[in-house]
Design an enzyme around this catalytic site. Sequence first.
Site, PDB file in Angstrom:
ATOM      1  N   GLY A  13      29.297  50.005  50.117  1.00  0.00           N
ATOM      2  CA  GLY A  13      29.792  48.916  49.270  1.00  0.00           C
ATOM      3  C   GLY A  13      30.977  48.170  49.856  1.00  0.00           C
ATOM      4  O   GLY A  13      31.040  46.940  49.787  1.00  0.00           O
ATOM      5  N   ASN A  14      31.908  48.903  50.449  1.00  0.00           N
ATOM      6  CA  ASN A  14      33.144  48.246  50.893  1.00  0.00           C
ATOM      7  C   ASN A  14      32.957  47.357  52.126  1.00  0.00           C
ATOM      8  O   ASN A  14      33.861  46.630  52.512  1.00  0.00           O
ATOM      9  CB  ASN A  14      34.254  49.268  51.140  1.00  0.00           C
ATOM     10  CG  ASN A  14      33.886  50.236  52.237  1.00  0.00           C
ATOM     11  OD1 ASN A  14      32.720  50.618  52.375  1.00  0.00           O
ATOM     12  ND2 ASN A  14      34.858  50.618  53.043  1.00  0.00           N
ATOM     13  N   LYS A 130      20.995  56.099  35.608  1.00  0.00           N
ATOM     14  CA  LYS A 130      21.835  55.163  36.371  1.00  0.00           C
ATOM     15  C   LYS A 130      22.283  54.011  35.476  1.00  0.00           C
ATOM     16  O   LYS A 130      21.471  53.187  35.055  1.00  0.00           O
ATOM     17  CB  LYS A 130      20.997  54.639  37.536  1.00  0.00           C
ATOM     18  CG  LYS A 130      21.784  53.961  38.603  1.00  0.00           C
ATOM     19  CD  LYS A 130      22.141  54.897  39.726  1.00  0.00           C
ATOM     20  CE  LYS A 130      23.042  54.154  40.692  1.00  0.00           C
ATOM     21  NZ  LYS A 130      23.802  55.035  41.540  1.00  0.00           N
ATOM     22  N   LYS A 212      20.469  53.687  47.705  1.00  0.00           N
ATOM     23  CA  LYS A 212      20.336  53.034  49.007  1.00  0.00           C
ATOM     24  C   LYS A 212      20.395  54.041  50.174  1.00  0.00           C
ATOM     25  O   LYS A 212      19.816  53.798  51.232  1.00  0.00           O
ATOM     26  CB  LYS A 212      21.386  51.934  49.187  1.00  0.00           C
ATOM     27  CG  LYS A 212      22.798  52.411  49.487  1.00  0.00           C
ATOM     28  CD  LYS A 212      23.290  51.915  50.813  1.00  0.00           C
ATOM     29  CE  LYS A 212      24.600  52.499  51.275  1.00  0.00           C
ATOM     30  NZ  LYS A 212      25.396  53.401  50.509  1.00  0.00           N
ATOM     31  N   LYS A 274      24.446  60.875  50.410  1.00  0.00           N
ATOM     32  CA  LYS A 274      24.549  60.588  51.848  1.00  0.00           C
ATOM     33  C   LYS A 274      24.232  61.841  52.662  1.00  0.00           C
ATOM     34  O   LYS A 274      23.493  61.788  53.651  1.00  0.00           O
ATOM     35  CB  LYS A 274      25.949  60.073  52.195  1.00  0.00           C
ATOM     36  CG  LYS A 274      26.271  58.750  51.534  1.00  0.00           C
ATOM     37  CD  LYS A 274      27.641  58.254  51.927  1.00  0.00           C
ATOM     38  CE  LYS A 274      28.192  57.312  50.885  1.00  0.00           C
ATOM     39  NZ  LYS A 274      27.266  56.271  50.405  1.00  0.00           N
TER      40      LYS A 274
HETATM   41  P1  ADP Z   1      29.225  53.753  49.320  1.00  0.00           P
HETATM   42  O1  ADP Z   1      29.484  52.447  48.678  1.00  0.00           O
HETATM   43  O2  ADP Z   1      29.485  53.743  50.794  1.00  0.00           O
HETATM   44  O3  ADP Z   1      27.892  54.360  48.949  1.00  0.00           O
HETATM   45  P2  ADP Z   1      30.481  55.766  47.617  1.00  0.00           P
HETATM   46  O4  ADP Z   1      31.764  55.478  46.906  1.00  0.00           O
HETATM   47  O5  ADP Z   1      29.230  55.828  46.817  1.00  0.00           O
HETATM   48  O6  ADP Z   1      30.389  54.713  48.796  1.00  0.00           O
HETATM   49  O7  ADP Z   1      30.620  57.155  48.393  1.00  0.00           O
HETATM   50  C1  ADP Z   1      31.625  57.407  49.368  1.00  0.00           C
HETATM   51  C2  ADP Z   1      32.861  58.081  48.767  1.00  0.00           C
HETATM   52  O8  ADP Z   1      32.577  59.436  48.416  1.00  0.00           O
HETATM   53  C3  ADP Z   1      34.014  58.215  49.704  1.00  0.00           C
HETATM   54  O9  ADP Z   1      34.726  57.015  49.847  1.00  0.00           O
HETATM   55  C4  ADP Z   1      34.843  59.327  49.020  1.00  0.00           C
HETATM   56  O10 ADP Z   1      35.789  58.758  48.144  1.00  0.00           O
HETATM   57  C5  ADP Z   1      33.821  60.093  48.197  1.00  0.00           C
HETATM   58  N1  ADP Z   1      33.654  61.515  48.511  1.00  0.00           N
HETATM   59  C6  ADP Z   1      33.165  62.424  47.619  1.00  0.00           C
HETATM   60  N2  ADP Z   1      33.102  63.641  48.143  1.00  0.00           N
HETATM   61  C7  ADP Z   1      33.538  63.553  49.435  1.00  0.00           C
HETATM   62  C8  ADP Z   1      33.705  64.497  50.500  1.00  0.00           C
HETATM   63  N3  ADP Z   1      33.397  65.772  50.363  1.00  0.00           N
HETATM   64  N4  ADP Z   1      34.180  64.037  51.698  1.00  0.00           N
HETATM   65  C9  ADP Z   1      34.492  62.732  51.850  1.00  0.00           C
HETATM   66  N5  ADP Z   1      34.372  61.800  50.870  1.00  0.00           N
HETATM   67  C10 ADP Z   1      33.892  62.189  49.668  1.00  0.00           C
HETATM   68 MG    MG Z   2      27.201  54.913  46.962  1.00  0.00          MG
END
Ligand code: ADP
Ligand code: MG
Length: 312
Positions: A13-14, A130, A212, A274
């Site tokens: 997202g970022n 969701k 995604k 992920k």
């Molecule tokens: P995206 O938009 O890339 O899908 P998300 O916010 O859905 O991003 O997921 C990524 C986020 O998950 C990271 O920025 C972090 O804040 C969080 N996160 C949760 N658990 C962990 C972990 N174990 N290690 C690192 N980040 C984590």
């Molecule tokens: Mg996400």
Amino acid sequence: MTQKKKIVVALGGNAILSNDASAQAQQEALEMTSKHLVKLISPEVQLIISHGNGPQVGNLLLQQQASDSEKNPAMPLDTCVAMTQGSIGFWLQNALERELKNANLEKEVATIVTQVIVDKEDEAFKNPSKPIGPFLTHEQAQVLEKETGAVYKEDAGRGWRKVVPSPKPIAIQEQYSINTLINNDIITICAGGGGIPIERQSSRGVEAVIDKDFASEKLAEMIDADLFIILTGVDQIALNFGKENEKWLDKMTVSEAEQYMEEGHFAPGSMLPKVEAAVQYVKARPECKAVITSLEMLGNINKESVGTEIVY
Ligand code: ADP
Ligand code: MG
């Protein structure tokens, strides 16, 4: 022809939107993103890009609802996903083309409106989870539930929201088109927002959203990608994330990742999908690796180990 290296990059997202949702701000963010992406590109690399669309499709649904009328009716979710694939694809194509030109690289970029096949027997359809669209009062939600048959749930004390199923992707409908673009050395943007879910049984769009990260994994498997990169808001994955004993990981094997998942180290809905996607990819292509990292680390990925590598 020598075999080129196929790299799938899933943008988080970022990479597109932080806090300013204007078209200009999102295009500027994608310009930064493109500067990083171009560092990956060489004549030996075939780049395939997927991206999220959560905030964009959320905003679009709000706009649709705000101007909903008989003459100009709000568009359904599948159509809104298609619209955001198009708009984000355009921004990214345009930004990438300019960066490619700056780097003296002659490559074309194209976006495919991508449909992703799901199964209506998927367990997710029994339990929509969701949240999408605006926050409502309980009364508004009850009325809409009766009128439309959609499901509404209370969302973390902030109000009631429509919830839709998040089924697993089975296959990508435009497989041949995507492979044709890649094989013609065209940088291909596809599976945006997890793709537009279509039902296997009817081949029609369905009210659901696909994660995604899972759709990008399907894409990576389908095209036999040599490297699968998931870009997100952190440089690496941590154990005990956010706690005092936090430990950042350079690498984990599939069995380590499975153990960490069981121990609950990765937040559902953010890092967990992920890691699940990375594990699934590496299981399908044991000779390859997946990397979870941030945009800023991307430039060094072909030179050194960056982020957290997931290996078989
Ligand atoms: P995206 O938009 O890339 O899908 P998300 O916010 O859905 O991003 O997921 C990524 C986020 O998950 C990271 O920025 C972090 O804040 C969080 N996160 C949760 N658990 C962990 C972990 N174990 N290690 C690192 N980040 C984590
Ligand atoms: Mg996400």
